[in-house]
Design an enzyme around this catalytic site. Structure first.
Site, PDB file in Angstrom:
ATOM      1  N   ARG A  36      -9.800 -17.965  12.940  1.00  0.00           N
ATOM      2  CA  ARG A  36     -10.422 -18.075  14.272  1.00  0.00           C
ATOM      3  C   ARG A  36     -11.725 -17.270  14.341  1.00  0.00           C
ATOM      4  O   ARG A  36     -12.684 -17.689  14.999  1.00  0.00           O
ATOM      5  CB  ARG A  36      -9.453 -17.598  15.350  1.00  0.00           C
ATOM      6  CG  ARG A  36      -8.430 -18.669  15.683  1.00  0.00           C
ATOM      7  CD  ARG A  36      -7.583 -18.298  16.872  1.00  0.00           C
ATOM      8  NE  ARG A  36      -6.731 -19.430  17.227  1.00  0.00           N
ATOM      9  CZ  ARG A  36      -5.730 -19.370  18.086  1.00  0.00           C
ATOM     10  NH1 ARG A  36      -5.421 -18.222  18.682  1.00  0.00           N
ATOM     11  NH2 ARG A  36      -5.024 -20.440  18.369  1.00  0.00           N
ATOM     12  N   LYS A 197      11.989 -30.595  17.925  1.00  0.00           N
ATOM     13  CA  LYS A 197      12.661 -31.085  19.128  1.00  0.00           C
ATOM     14  C   LYS A 197      11.887 -32.140  19.907  1.00  0.00           C
ATOM     15  O   LYS A 197      10.706 -31.978  20.181  1.00  0.00           O
ATOM     16  CB  LYS A 197      12.906 -29.894  20.061  1.00  0.00           C
ATOM     17  CG  LYS A 197      13.952 -28.953  19.532  1.00  0.00           C
ATOM     18  CD  LYS A 197      14.263 -27.900  20.549  1.00  0.00           C
ATOM     19  CE  LYS A 197      15.467 -27.091  20.119  1.00  0.00           C
ATOM     20  NZ  LYS A 197      15.681 -25.946  20.998  1.00  0.00           N
ATOM     21  N   GLY A 353       0.116 -24.991  15.349  1.00  0.00           N
ATOM     22  CA  GLY A 353       0.368 -23.880  14.431  1.00  0.00           C
ATOM     23  C   GLY A 353       1.071 -24.267  13.142  1.00  0.00           C
ATOM     24  O   GLY A 353       0.588 -23.993  12.039  1.00  0.00           O
ATOM     25  N   GLY A 376      -1.208 -24.449  21.455  1.00  0.00           N
ATOM     26  CA  GLY A 376      -0.803 -25.005  22.746  1.00  0.00           C
ATOM     27  C   GLY A 376      -1.848 -25.927  23.356  1.00  0.00           C
ATOM     28  O   GLY A 376      -1.513 -26.969  23.937  1.00  0.00           O
TER      29      GLY A 376
HETATM   30  C1  3PG Z   1      -3.152 -19.464  21.309  1.00  0.00           C
HETATM   31  O1  3PG Z   1      -3.050 -18.677  20.356  1.00  0.00           O
HETATM   32  O2  3PG Z   1      -2.576 -20.580  21.325  1.00  0.00           O
HETATM   33  C2  3PG Z   1      -4.074 -19.117  22.423  1.00  0.00           C
HETATM   34  O3  3PG Z   1      -4.799 -17.965  22.133  1.00  0.00           O
HETATM   35  C3  3PG Z   1      -3.357 -19.007  23.748  1.00  0.00           C
HETATM   36  O4  3PG Z   1      -2.500 -17.911  23.776  1.00  0.00           O
HETATM   37  P1  3PG Z   1      -1.383 -17.802  24.915  1.00  0.00           P
HETATM   38  O5  3PG Z   1      -0.351 -18.834  24.582  1.00  0.00           O
HETATM   39  O6  3PG Z   1      -0.870 -16.381  24.841  1.00  0.00           O
HETATM   40  O7  3PG Z   1      -2.052 -18.107  26.216  1.00  0.00           O
END
Ligand code: 3PG
Length: 395
Positions: A36, A197, A353, A376
């Site tokens: 990142r 899931k 991820g 996310g």
């Molecule tokens: C992530 O790593 O997906 C983002 O930085 C968001 O982090 P968070 O889920 O703690 O908001």
């Protein structure tokens, strides 16, 4: 969605608040993956070279509005300095007198990292006062944190309404790659969705069946679909309470003209542990004492054979328990084949991820058209949701 980029921006001598995502993996105070930070560096270099005073803000982890020393951004500021090959300053707050003084000391071209925005409760509640305190530091806002854009927080959303707001180069690259994958894709368009899931990817599957031509379902999620269709899946991980939902998704896919592909064979074992005795079986007759832990070789071969017929591929989620050998085999073979097909014109976009770890494990992380640095946010985008941090850049 149209958004302003750095192309249309004169930053010489200006204070620029840059929202980054410095939420990087940290173990014993050491950053274990610089991806990142490396991906952020082109935007900082460009702003610095054009004479901006660059003020970087970000969250890290989830300190819940409290100052948690282990969640300081100080190590990230140091790592950013190493990646950029220049001094990067750090200040122990992101608003208030300390931050204002640190900003006041910046010369054109300098970079400063502010302390974790989530040390203030107003960050996550998108408190207008906190957003104003952040905005006070700068004249321009640049958001390069696509991976945090699903959060309507003060530093991702609130501040974008208080300053002229622009997308940084990483945000721009993410948005353009994602638009080319799902917004305006070349067809046929295929999606591979894996993972454990159905329940966590329900909205995603629902959105994809209305958009893609082929939807390949893999991972333990596929077991739920197989079981819902009456197949025997032994003691495989599956969600019995999601059978109705799975059948509904299959029906919606049929109506939308989306072809669903489920595994036809599977690698099974008695338990999930490294290198146990394994067997390849047909996906509809898994022995009662065995569990599916990877997609079978015939299913992978069939997918690889279809790759040349697709113009665009979106991939989220591994096809098996790839962290435990040999159950990485299916995901690795497919990843390498996708990398090869990309050389021959396939537009391949992956994110999430586990998917990024799996592609790195397969040694092809740099060989797809685009690999998103978001977790996310990538999922919410696949679900068809408007990301507040992106919407706030519209203009
Ligand atoms: C992530 O790593 O997906 C983002 O930085 C968001 O982090 P968070 O889920 O703690 O908001």
């Amino acid at each position: 969605m149209p958004f302003r980029t750095l192309d249309s921006l004169d930053v010489a001598g200006k204070r620029v608040l840059l929202r980054a995502d410095l939420n990087v993996p940290l173990r014993d105070g050491k950053i274990t993956d610089l991806t990142r930070i490396e991906r952020l560096s082109p935007t900082i270099r460009e702003l610095s070279q054009n004479g901006a005073k660059v003020i970087v803000c970000s969250h890290f982890d989830r300190p819940k509005g409290k100052r948690v020393p282990e969640m300081s951004l100080a190590p990230m500021a140091a790592a950013l300095g190493d990646v950029l090959g220049k001094r990067v300053r750090f200040v122990e707050d992101c608003t208030g007198v300390a931050a204002e003084q640190a900003v006041g000391l910046l010369a054109p071209g300098d970079a400063l990292v502010l302390e974790n925005t989530r040390f203030h409760a107003g960050e996550e509640t998108n408190d207008p006062n906190f957003a104003r305190a952040l905005a006070k530091l700068a004249e321009i806002f640049v958001n390069d944190a696509f991976s945090a854009a699903h959060r309507a927080h003060a530093s991702t959303e609130g501040v974008a309404h208080l300053l002229p707001a622009y997308a940084g180069r990483l945000m721009q690259a993410e948005l353009q790659a994602l638009d080319a994958a799902l917004g305006n894709p070349l067809r046929p368009l295929a999606a591979i969705v894996g993972g454990a899931k159905v329940s966590t990817k329900l909205e995603l599957l629902g959105n994809l069946v209305g958009k893609v031509d082929v939807l390949i379902i893999g991972g333990a999620m596929a077991n739920t679909f197989l079981a819902a269709q009456g197949n025997r899946v032994g003691k495989s991980l599956q969600e019995a309470e999601m059978h109705g939902t799975a059948l509904d998704i299959l029906a919606r896919a049929r109506d939308a003209g989306c072809r669903i592909v489920l595994p036809t064979d599977a690698v099974v074992a008695r338990e999930l542990k490294p290198d146990p005795p394994t067997e390849v079986v047909s996906a509809n007759v898994v022995p009662a004492n065995a569990m599916i832990l990877d997609v079978g070789p015939a299913s992978v071969a069939a997918l690889i054979q279809q790759l040349p017929s697709w113009k665009t591929l979106v991939w989220n989620g591994p096809l098996g328990a790839f962290e435990t050998p040999p159950f990485d085999a299916g995901t690795v073979s497919l990843a390498r084949a996708v990398a090869e097909a990309t050389k021959h014109g396939l537009r391949s976009v992956a994110g999430g991820g586990d998917t990024v770890s799996a592609l790195r494990h397969a040694g092809v992380i740099d060989q797809l058209s685009y690999v998103s640095s978001a977790g996310g946010a990538f999922l919410e985008w696949l679900e068809g949701k408007t990301l507040p941090g992106v919407a706030a850049l519209a203009g």
